[in-house]
Scaffold this motif. Structure first.
Motif, PDB file in Angstrom:
ATOM      1  N   SER A 139       0.768  -1.069   0.124  1.00  0.00           N
ATOM      2  CA  SER A 139      -0.129   0.216   0.089  1.00  0.00           C
ATOM      3  C   SER A 139       0.746   1.208  -0.017  1.00  0.00           C
ATOM      4  CB  SER A 139      -0.956  -0.077   1.313  1.00  0.00           C
ATOM      5  OG  SER A 139      -0.009   0.075   2.412  1.00  0.00           O
ATOM      6  N   GLU A 140       0.279   2.330  -0.473  1.00  0.00           N
ATOM      7  CA  GLU A 140       0.920   3.543  -0.219  1.00  0.00           C
ATOM      8  C   GLU A 140       1.705   3.910   1.274  1.00  0.00           C
ATOM      9  OE1 GLU A 140       0.209   8.479  -1.487  1.00  0.00           O
ATOM     10  OE2 GLU A 140      -1.241   6.801  -1.821  1.00  0.00           O
ATOM     11  N   GLU A 141       2.862   4.415   1.214  1.00  0.00           N
ATOM     12  CA  GLU A 141       3.498   4.690   2.388  1.00  0.00           C
ATOM     13  C   GLU A 141       3.607   3.212   3.372  1.00  0.00           C
ATOM     14  OE1 GLU A 141       2.040   8.162   3.977  1.00  0.00           O
ATOM     15  OE2 GLU A 141       2.835   9.252   2.700  1.00  0.00           O
ATOM     16  N   SER A 142       3.692   2.460   3.035  1.00  0.00           N
ATOM     17  CA  SER A 142       3.792   0.922   3.630  1.00  0.00           C
ATOM     18  C   SER A 142       4.975   0.876   4.523  1.00  0.00           C
ATOM     19  CB  SER A 142       3.597  -0.194   2.736  1.00  0.00           C
ATOM     20  OG  SER A 142       3.766  -1.342   3.473  1.00  0.00           O
ATOM     21  N   PRO A 143       4.660   0.481   6.010  1.00  0.00           N
ATOM     22  CA  PRO A 143       5.556   0.261   6.811  1.00  0.00           C
ATOM     23  C   PRO A 143       6.507  -0.986   6.350  1.00  0.00           C
ATOM     24  CG  PRO A 143       3.538  -0.583   7.653  1.00  0.00           C
ATOM     25  CD  PRO A 143       3.161   0.481   6.678  1.00  0.00           C
ATOM     26  N   GLU A 145       7.716  -1.396   3.418  1.00  0.00           N
ATOM     27  CA  GLU A 145       8.325  -0.824   2.523  1.00  0.00           C
ATOM     28  C   GLU A 145       9.958  -1.110   2.482  1.00  0.00           C
ATOM     29  OE1 GLU A 145       9.061   0.370  -1.502  1.00  0.00           O
ATOM     30  OE2 GLU A 145       6.912   0.862  -0.563  1.00  0.00           O
ATOM     31  N   GLY A 199       1.705  -0.150  11.137  1.00  0.00           N
ATOM     32  CA  GLY A 199       0.916   0.952  11.209  1.00  0.00           C
ATOM     33  C   GLY A 199      -0.439   0.654  12.336  1.00  0.00           C
ATOM     34  N   GLY A 210       0.557  -2.888   5.967  1.00  0.00           N
ATOM     35  CA  GLY A 210       0.608  -2.365   4.729  1.00  0.00           C
ATOM     36  C   GLY A 210       0.775  -3.035   3.538  1.00  0.00           C
TER      37      GLY A 210
END
Length: 336
Positions: A139-143, A145, A199, A210
């Motif tokens: 997902s966007e701004e995933s922890p 990443e 998150g 995420g």
């Protein structure tokens, strides 16, 4: 004489109108074909990471339908109705009302991407790989990443097994957001761990990694399908067969040119598609010897046979594999 002159004038007028006034129909034609075992612009249609591709001969070609023209004139529509290599259909069938052409293309592209996932799941299930919770994206701004990747199988969180999506939800639901958790995963067949600071769930209860997930068979390699100009779900069957030929133990084609079409779900059920007659024309044009027909399309296929093109009726992935085995052994596959 006057009556004849008036008749000629009217005939000319109607002829002009017929050639100029558009009608709400579009012309469909045989579209491009793609060998799932081959390449497009130097890149493999089915790319593998984590293992070598089998050396295979023959072709397993997916067929498509193209739209040659929208906004046909009356004359063009009538001409198309009498052409075996053109299908004139209502514009609404191709471009639904309330949706722009761009939105329609995007919806068709998403349907193709979903068929890719189903094709991979069906093929890997056929090969006996176990079903796991697999990352399909972040997902966007995933922890997660930089820690988890697409294709990773999530095996555990903080030492608690996560064999399915429900178990993963239960584990994360019991962990406060902002916690550092150890995620056990398998990537390309190799186990690993990553420490992810989660998150917070939207309702404030529990954690999020995420990641977007799906339950599917997980193999010690990744499959990447690269066909950018095809929309809709009808490539599923041929993509599954392409994967099986490239990673399985059997040369499915025996060097023959095989074409086909059909949707597929994760359990290997093959569904009907549109434009079967046009796809058979495309298959005949490339010299295909065998065409795999979804069972529910058999009536339409029988109405438009192609000389020299053997058809096989398939309702499941197993049916398709049986048809290929028969063809390799010079036996007649189960026909439409």
């Amino acid at each position: 004489m006057a009556v004849l002159s008036v008749g000629v004038v009217l005939l000319v007028v109607f002829g002009v109108l017929g050639a100029a006034v558009p009608v709400p129909y579009v012309a469909q034609v045989p579209g491009p074909t793609f060998d799932t075992l081959g390449e497009i612009d130097g890149e493999p249609v089915i790319d593998l990471q984590g293992r070598e591709r089998n050396e295979v001969e023959g072709q397993l070609t997916l067929t498509t339908v193209g739209v040659s023209r929208a906004g046909l004139s009356l004359v063009e529509a009538v001409r198309g109705w009498f052409d075996d290599e053109v299908s004139v259909v209502p514009e609404e069938a191709v471009y639904p009302s309330g949706r722009s052409e761009e939105e329609t293309r995007e919806a068709n592209r998403q349907a193709f991407l979903s068929s890719e996932e189903a094709a991979e799941a069906a093929a890997l299930g056929q090969l006996g790989y176990p079903v796991k919770v697999v990352v399909r994206g972040l997902s966007e701004e995933s922890p997660s990443e930089g820690l988890l990747e697409e294709g990773d199988a999530i095996d555990s969180v903080d030492g608690r097994p996560t064999p399915d999506a429900e178990a993963l939800d239960q584990v994360l639901g019991s962990i406060p957001g902002g916690s550092a958790v150890v995620v056990g995963y398998t990537r390309l067949g190799e186990p690993g761990t990553a420490t992810v600071t989660t998150g917070a769930a939207e309702d404030g209860e529990g954690s999020l990694l995420g990641v977007l997930i799906r339950e599917q068979p997980s193999a010690p390699f990744d499959v990447d399908i690269r066909v950018s100009d095809v929309g809709g779900p009808s490539a599923g069957l041929m993509l599954s067969l392409g994967i099986l030929d490239l990673v399985g133990d059997t040369d499915l084609t025996g060097g023959a040119q095989v074409a086909g079409t059909g949707t597929i779900d994760a359990e290997g059920n093959v569904g009907p598609i549109g434009g079967i007659q046009l796809k058979m024309v495309a298959a005949a044009d490339i010299g295909a010897e065998l065409f795999l027909v979804p069972a529910d399309n058999c009536a339409d296929a029988l109405a438009a046979p192609q000389p020299g093109l053997t058809t096989a009726r398939v309702a499941t992935l197993d049916d398709a594999l049986d048809a290929l085995a028969d063809f390799r052994a010079d036996r007649a596959p189960d026909p439409c």
